[in-house]
Design a protein around this motif. Structure first.
Motif, PDB file in Angstrom:
ATOM      1  N   GLY A 118       0.804  -1.212   0.000  1.00  0.00           N
ATOM      2  CA  GLY A 118       0.000   0.000   0.000  1.00  0.00           C
ATOM      3  C   GLY A 118       0.835   1.259   0.000  1.00  0.00           C
ATOM      4  O   GLY A 118       0.371   2.328  -0.389  1.00  0.00           O
ATOM      5  N   LEU A 119       2.094   1.130   0.444  1.00  0.00           N
ATOM      6  CA  LEU A 119       3.039   2.245   0.389  1.00  0.00           C
ATOM      7  C   LEU A 119       4.261   1.882  -0.435  1.00  0.00           C
ATOM      8  O   LEU A 119       4.662   2.603  -1.340  1.00  0.00           O
ATOM      9  CB  LEU A 119       3.471   2.657   1.803  1.00  0.00           C
ATOM     10  CG  LEU A 119       2.399   3.309   2.677  1.00  0.00           C
ATOM     11  CD1 LEU A 119       2.952   3.610   4.068  1.00  0.00           C
ATOM     12  CD2 LEU A 119       1.853   4.583   2.028  1.00  0.00           C
ATOM     13  N   PHE A 120       4.850   0.741  -0.112  1.00  0.00           N
ATOM     14  CA  PHE A 120       6.052   0.277  -0.806  1.00  0.00           C
ATOM     15  C   PHE A 120       6.202  -1.207  -0.571  1.00  0.00           C
ATOM     16  O   PHE A 120       5.949  -1.700   0.527  1.00  0.00           O
ATOM     17  CB  PHE A 120       7.296   1.003  -0.278  1.00  0.00           C
ATOM     18  CG  PHE A 120       8.590   0.434  -0.808  1.00  0.00           C
ATOM     19  CD1 PHE A 120       9.119   0.880  -2.008  1.00  0.00           C
ATOM     20  CD2 PHE A 120       9.273  -0.561  -0.109  1.00  0.00           C
ATOM     21  CE1 PHE A 120      10.311   0.346  -2.499  1.00  0.00           C
ATOM     22  CE2 PHE A 120      10.453  -1.106  -0.598  1.00  0.00           C
ATOM     23  CZ  PHE A 120      10.971  -0.639  -1.801  1.00  0.00           C
ATOM     24  N   ARG A 181       0.560   0.605  -8.342  1.00  0.00           N
ATOM     25  CA  ARG A 181      -0.174   1.804  -8.791  1.00  0.00           C
ATOM     26  C   ARG A 181      -1.042   2.395  -7.681  1.00  0.00           C
ATOM     27  O   ARG A 181      -1.225   3.609  -7.594  1.00  0.00           O
ATOM     28  CB  ARG A 181      -1.078   1.450  -9.985  1.00  0.00           C
ATOM     29  CG  ARG A 181      -0.364   1.264 -11.300  1.00  0.00           C
ATOM     30  CD  ARG A 181      -1.368   1.279 -12.450  1.00  0.00           C
ATOM     31  NE  ARG A 181      -2.432   0.315 -12.249  1.00  0.00           N
ATOM     32  CZ  ARG A 181      -2.405  -0.935 -12.699  1.00  0.00           C
ATOM     33  NH1 ARG A 181      -1.338  -1.386 -13.344  1.00  0.00           N
ATOM     34  NH2 ARG A 181      -3.421  -1.749 -12.511  1.00  0.00           N
ATOM     35  N   ASN A 182      -1.582   1.516  -6.844  1.00  0.00           N
ATOM     36  CA  ASN A 182      -2.566   1.937  -5.855  1.00  0.00           C
ATOM     37  C   ASN A 182      -1.879   2.341  -4.552  1.00  0.00           C
ATOM     38  O   ASN A 182      -2.073   1.734  -3.505  1.00  0.00           O
ATOM     39  CB  ASN A 182      -3.566   0.795  -5.609  1.00  0.00           C
ATOM     40  CG  ASN A 182      -4.933   1.299  -5.203  1.00  0.00           C
ATOM     41  OD1 ASN A 182      -5.046   2.256  -4.454  1.00  0.00           O
ATOM     42  ND2 ASN A 182      -5.961   0.640  -5.697  1.00  0.00           N
ATOM     43  N   ASN A 183      -1.065   3.386  -4.612  1.00  0.00           N
ATOM     44  CA  ASN A 183      -0.356   3.870  -3.431  1.00  0.00           C
ATOM     45  C   ASN A 183      -1.310   4.718  -2.587  1.00  0.00           C
ATOM     46  O   ASN A 183      -1.981   5.618  -3.096  1.00  0.00           O
ATOM     47  CB  ASN A 183       0.866   4.686  -3.855  1.00  0.00           C
ATOM     48  CG  ASN A 183       1.733   5.071  -2.679  1.00  0.00           C
ATOM     49  OD1 ASN A 183       1.376   5.917  -1.881  1.00  0.00           O
ATOM     50  ND2 ASN A 183       2.892   4.434  -2.586  1.00  0.00           N
ATOM     51  N   LEU A 184      -1.342   4.443  -1.289  1.00  0.00           N
ATOM     52  CA  LEU A 184      -2.345   5.053  -0.416  1.00  0.00           C
ATOM     53  C   LEU A 184      -1.785   6.178   0.456  1.00  0.00           C
ATOM     54  O   LEU A 184      -2.472   6.650   1.361  1.00  0.00           O
ATOM     55  CB  LEU A 184      -2.955   3.966   0.481  1.00  0.00           C
ATOM     56  CG  LEU A 184      -3.584   2.772  -0.242  1.00  0.00           C
ATOM     57  CD1 LEU A 184      -4.090   1.748   0.766  1.00  0.00           C
ATOM     58  CD2 LEU A 184      -4.716   3.225  -1.165  1.00  0.00           C
ATOM     59  N   GLY A 185      -0.563   6.603   0.164  1.00  0.00           N
ATOM     60  CA  GLY A 185       0.104   7.565   1.021  1.00  0.00           C
ATOM     61  C   GLY A 185      -0.680   8.827   1.313  1.00  0.00           C
ATOM     62  O   GLY A 185      -0.636   9.356   2.433  1.00  0.00           O
TER      63      GLY A 185
END
Length: 260
Positions: A118-120, A181-185
C-alpha cells in the motif's frame, strides 16, 4: 488446521467461534494455513472469519486491489457482519485499507496490518515469475521469512504450481502492478479508527521503514516490531503475534480482559 469451508452464494470462507468478528485477509500467495495458529487461538474468544479471496479466479479486468476490495465489501455485506476487526497480511492488508477508504463502512472497529503493501513493497525480482524452475521458486519463497526453513516443501510446491500456470502468472503480475499503482500515502490520514501494526524487523518485502511510514500516516495507530521475523509474523512467530494482537483487542473491548 482442518476447518469446514462454508459456502454462501459465491463466497467460500471459514467461520469459527462467537463474539465480535475478526476477518482475516491473506496475501498474494496466502492460504488458510497462514492463519492456522491465529484461528486456533482466537476462535475461543471471537468469531474468526477467513474469506477465500479469488485472487486468481476473477476476470482479468477485475484482477486488482480495487476488485478484491469490492469482493470483500460484498462478502461482509452478504454475511451481515458487524463489529468487524479487519486483519490483513501483505496484499490482504492493502485490500483491507482500500475497502475502508472506498466504502467508509461503519462496521469496522479496528484494523490490523502486518507486512502490508500500500506504500512500498519489494517484488520477487525483475525476472519473476520464472516458470519451471523450482529451485528459483524455493529461494524466492525463503526470501519471505527470516528463517528459510519456514519455506517447507509443501509451501514451495504450492507457489511452484501457481507460477507454472500461464494464466495465473498473468493475474499475479496484474495484481502486483495494481498494488504498485494503488499507493495510499495521501489517503491514510482519513482512517481514524484504531490501527495495530505488527511488523517483522527482518521483513525483506515490506521493510521496517514501511511500517514506520504507516505509523506516521495513520493518525490512530501503534507499531510493534518483532525481531528475527520476516514478512509473515503470524506464521513465523505466532505466539508473540497472538500476544500483541490479544492485548490490542482487549484494550479495544473486543475480548474480555481476563483472557491471557
Amino acid at each position: 488446521m482442518e476447518y469446514e469451508i462454508k459456502q454462501h452464494d459465491k463466497f467460500r470462507y471459514i467461520e469459527e467461534g462467537e463474539g465480535q468478528t475478526l476477518v482475516l485477509l491473506h496475501g498474494l500467495f496466502g492460504a488458510l494455513s497462514n492463519f492456522g495458529p491465529l484461528v486456533d487461538f482466537f476462535k475461543n474468544h471471537m468469531k474468526v472469519v477467513v474469506p477465500m479471496l479469488p485472487l486468481l479466479e476473477m476476470d482479468i479486468l477485475n484482477t486488482s486491489v480495487s476488485g478484491l476490495a469490492k469482493y470483500v465489501n460484498k462478502f461482509i455485506d452478504a454475511r451481515g457482519y458487524k463489529d468487524v476487526h479487519l486483519l490483513g497480511n501483505s496484499l490482504g492488508g492493502h485490500v483491507g485499507l482500500v475497502y475502508l477508504l472506498r466504502n467508509e463502512p461503519q462496521l469496522v472497529k479496528t484494523v490490523i496490518l502486518t507486512g502490508s503493501s500500500g506504500l512500498f513493497e519489494n517484488g520477487m525480482g525483475d525476472s519473476y515469475p520464472k516458470r519451471g524452475d523450482r529451485e528459483y521458486i524455493r529461494k524466492k519463497t525463503e526470501y519471505t521469512f527470516y528463517d528459510p526453513a519456514m519455506a517447507t516443501d509443501e509451501l514451495v510446491d504450492e507457489v511452484f504450481e501457481i507460477t507454472n500456470n500461464r494464466l495465473k502468472v498473468i493475474k499475479i503480475i496484474a495484481l502486483a502492478k495494481s498494488a504498485i499503482r494503488n499507493n495510499l500515502g495521501e489517503e491514510l490520514n482519513r482512517i481514524s479508527i484504531p490501527v495495530l501494526l505488527i511488523w517483522g524487523k527482518n521483513d525483506n518485502v515490506t521493510p521496517p521503514f514501511v511500517a514506520e511510514e504507516f505509523k506516521k500516516l495513520l493518525p490512530n495507530s501503534e507499531l510493534h516490531f518483532i525481531d528475527h521475523c520476516g514478512h509473515a509474523p503470524m506464521m513465523e512467530v505466532p505466539e508473540e503475534f497472538n500476544k500483541i494482537l490479544l492485548n490490542f483487542l482487549q484494550r479495544q473491548g473486543a475480548i474480555a480482559t481476563k483472557v491471557s
